[in-house]
Write a protein that holds these residues in place. Structure first.
Motif, PDB file in Angstrom:
ATOM      1  N   UNK A 130     -20.084   2.776 -28.682  1.00 18.83           N
ATOM      2  CA  UNK A 130     -19.072   1.722 -28.788  1.00 18.83           C
ATOM      3  C   UNK A 130     -19.656   0.489 -29.468  1.00 18.83           C
ATOM      4  N   UNK A 131     -20.862   0.130 -29.075  1.00 18.73           N
ATOM      5  CA  UNK A 131     -21.502  -1.063 -29.641  1.00 18.73           C
ATOM      6  C   UNK A 131     -21.807  -0.890 -31.131  1.00 18.73           C
ATOM      7  N   UNK A 132     -22.133   0.323 -31.535  1.00 14.01           N
ATOM      8  CA  UNK A 132     -22.598   0.555 -32.904  1.00 14.01           C
ATOM      9  C   UNK A 132     -21.470   0.769 -33.908  1.00 14.01           C
ATOM     10  N   UNK A 133     -20.341   1.278 -33.450  1.00 14.48           N
ATOM     11  CA  UNK A 133     -19.274   1.678 -34.365  1.00 14.48           C
ATOM     12  C   UNK A 133     -18.201   0.595 -34.458  1.00 14.48           C
ATOM     13  N   UNK A 134     -18.019   0.066 -35.653  1.00 13.32           N
ATOM     14  CA  UNK A 134     -17.087  -1.035 -35.865  1.00 13.32           C
ATOM     15  C   UNK A 134     -15.644  -0.658 -35.562  1.00 13.32           C
ATOM     16  N   UNK A 148     -21.589  -5.431 -20.855  1.00  9.09           N
ATOM     17  CA  UNK A 148     -21.383  -6.732 -21.494  1.00  9.09           C
ATOM     18  C   UNK A 148     -22.593  -7.179 -22.299  1.00  9.09           C
ATOM     19  N   UNK A 149     -23.772  -6.799 -21.868  1.00 10.46           N
ATOM     20  CA  UNK A 149     -24.974  -7.144 -22.624  1.00 10.46           C
ATOM     21  C   UNK A 149     -25.073  -6.327 -23.911  1.00 10.46           C
ATOM     22  N   UNK A 150     -24.598  -5.081 -23.858  1.00 12.72           N
ATOM     23  CA  UNK A 150     -24.749  -4.182 -25.004  1.00 12.72           C
ATOM     24  C   UNK A 150     -23.615  -4.309 -26.016  1.00 12.72           C
ATOM     25  N   UNK A 151     -22.408  -4.636 -25.527  1.00 12.19           N
ATOM     26  CA  UNK A 151     -21.215  -4.639 -26.386  1.00 12.19           C
ATOM     27  C   UNK A 151     -20.724  -6.077 -26.541  1.00 12.19           C
ATOM     28  N   UNK A 152     -20.825  -6.636 -27.738  1.00  7.57           N
ATOM     29  CA  UNK A 152     -20.448  -8.041 -27.941  1.00  7.57           C
ATOM     30  C   UNK A 152     -18.978  -8.294 -27.600  1.00  7.57           C
ATOM     31  N   UNK A 153     -18.715  -9.373 -26.842  1.00  8.45           N
ATOM     32  CA  UNK A 153     -17.351  -9.812 -26.527  1.00  8.45           C
ATOM     33  C   UNK A 153     -16.492  -8.674 -25.974  1.00  8.45           C
ATOM     34  N   UNK A 154     -17.063  -7.891 -25.092  1.00  7.96           N
ATOM     35  CA  UNK A 154     -16.353  -6.757 -24.511  1.00  7.96           C
ATOM     36  C   UNK A 154     -15.140  -7.225 -23.718  1.00  7.96           C
ATOM     37  N   UNK A 155     -13.985  -6.593 -23.958  1.00  6.12           N
ATOM     38  CA  UNK A 155     -12.780  -6.831 -23.164  1.00  6.12           C
ATOM     39  C   UNK A 155     -12.654  -5.705 -22.150  1.00  6.12           C
ATOM     40  N   UNK A 156     -12.652  -6.061 -20.883  1.00  2.00           N
ATOM     41  CA  UNK A 156     -12.598  -5.081 -19.809  1.00  2.00           C
ATOM     42  C   UNK A 156     -11.234  -5.116 -19.128  1.00  2.00           C
ATOM     43  N   UNK A 157     -10.618  -3.950 -19.016  1.00  5.52           N
ATOM     44  CA  UNK A 157      -9.375  -3.817 -18.251  1.00  5.52           C
ATOM     45  C   UNK A 157      -9.645  -2.923 -17.049  1.00  5.52           C
TER      46      UNK A 157
END
Length: 444
Positions: free
Chosen positions: A250-254, A292-301
């Motif tokens: 998730x973090x790597x793929x735009x 949250x540390x790995x994925x920038x500006x993660x939106x969590x539902x």
């Protein structure tokens, strides 16, 4: 039989059921039925039902009865009931609602053309073959806007949460073949779909039955290569199956939205144990912190359940404290509904409805203030937005943080004409409750 006849559908409940309904419409269209969007124009009306909780069952029954009034008035000829309520209650529906011409379980979905043909001839049908006969690979008539679509990657569930009737309704967990999923995604992209929303009863378990390991990350790496697809969004991710590899992907793929839906249900360890779910508040916080540390500006539902049998005020307070500390970007909350044929149905210490409602209101009020503070912090930011609608001269769209149909969105103005389904940039200027307010922004 189908030539010259029209069929309409009311699809209720979750996106997975909606995808099943779209597959039914495709089979009927291929057989020569005309697909129409209103009851009055229909010869056959399909009610594709949900049967998950009491409110959903009530809605389904009320919908069937409303459609029956059209039949009584001679405006339609036949009513066919499909979906989870049909699978769950089977011939009870025909017995209690004689206006219905056919009731079929999910294993009979492939026979929908014959079922509708018989219904038009006045032949009543009830059919409930094994759930494993539900096709996982089917063409679909999309009921979503042309720029986004759900993509179902598996069906059924093995989790056996003590409150949940879904394993009994949908059967054992079954993954779709990866090539099949990718082929459908390519087809959707060729039709103009730009955003895919991956759905299943348990998305993160994808592939374990076919490939011997959790394979959602591998599937995503193939989906991101499809031309035309710009956003991929993940629903129904179980916390214990969110692997480091999935987080890294998730973090790597735009193209994969930094958005994850994780239905946690509760945070108190003992309540979760009674629910037959794994984890506790500390484990959840550790996972969320890692993401949250790995994925920038993660939106969590997430989604929580209050009023589970035996839930004490202290345990509810633990949940409330957890929500305040974690600060989810999106959150839903529903009250426990006792469902027949589940272990929680006749558990001791059932909670009064007024207590459930009070706890639900408290949690949602807590989330509202969290969302307001979050929205305030977003004023001045610029987001990539997909346009879903035009309402009263204003554009309604969503950023990566917002899923269609369940989340809030971004309302913005623009002097430039923008088409529905187009991606643009929007600068946030204000907020109104859950919604962000903005204006079209052009980088110079």
């Amino acid at each position: 039989m189908a030539k010259g006849f029209s069929v309409g559908m009311i699809s209720l409940g979750c996106p997975k059921n909606q995808v099943d309904g779209e597959a039914l419409l495709a089979k009927l269209s291929q057989a020569g039925y005309n697909i129409v969007n209103n009851i009055e124009a229909s010869d056959v009306m399909i009610v594709n039902t949900c049967g998950f909780i009491e409110d959903a069952k009530t809605e389904a029954i009320e919908t069937i009865l409303e459609v029956a009034q059209y039949k009584e008035a001679g405006l339609i000829s036949a009513i066919v009931v499909t979906g989870c309520l049909a699978e769950r209650y089977q011939d009870e529906i025909l017995k209690e609602m004689p206006e219905v011409d056919a009731v079929i379980g999910i294993g009979a979905n492939a026979d929908i053309v014959k079922v509708c043909d018989k219904a038009l001839c006045g032949i009543k049908t009830s059919s409930y073959p094994n759930k494993c006969y539900l096709p996982l690979d089917s063409e679909r008539v999309l009921s979503t806007p042309s720029h986004w679509a759900y993509l179902k990657i598996s069906d059924g569930c093995d989790n056996k949460c003590s409150y949940c009737a879904i394993p009994g309704i949908r059967g054992r967990f079954r993954s779709r073949d990866m090539d099949s999923v990718v082929d459908e995604a390519r087809t959707l992209a060729s039709k103009g779909v730009k955003e895919l929303i991956l759905v299943a009863q348990d998305t993160t378990k994808y592939g374990q039955d076919l490939y011997g390991e959790y394979s959602l990350d591998k599937l995503l790496k193939r989906l991101v290569k499809i031309d035309g697809i710009e956003w991929i969004r993940l629903f129904y991710c179980y916390p214990q199956r969110i692997t480091d590899s999935l987080i890294e992907t998730i973090a790597a793929e735009e193209k994969i939205c930094n958005y994850i839906d994780i239905p946690l249900q509760h945070a108190d360890k003992n309540v979760l144990k009674s629910m037959n779910r794994v984890g506790d508040a500390e484990e959840y916080k550790a996972l969320i912190d890692k993401m949250r540390k790995a994925i920038p500006d993660l939106a969590l539902r997430t989604t929580f359940m209050v009023g589970f049998p035996g839930e004490t005020e202290e345990q509810f307070a633990n949940l409330s404290d957890f929500v305040k500390e974690v600060k989810f970007d999106k959150m839903g909350c529903f009250a426990f509904s006792p469902e027949e044929d589940t272990p929680a149905y006749d558990m001791d210490n059932q909670i009064d409805d007024d207590v459930k409602k009070r706890r639900q209101e408290i949690l949602m009020n807590t989330q509202f203030y969290i969302t307001e503070a979050s929205n305030k912090s977003r004023v001045g930011n610029v987001y990539k937005v997909i346009v879903d609608n035009i309402d009263d001269g204003k554009y309604v769209g969503r950023s990566y943080m917002d899923s269609p149909e369940i989340d809030s969105g971004i309302i913005f103005t623009s002097d430039k004409k923008i088409n529905i389904g187009e991606f643009v940039f929007v600068k946030i200027t204000d907020y109104d409750g859950y919604d962000l307010i903005g204006e079209y922004y052009e980088f110079t």
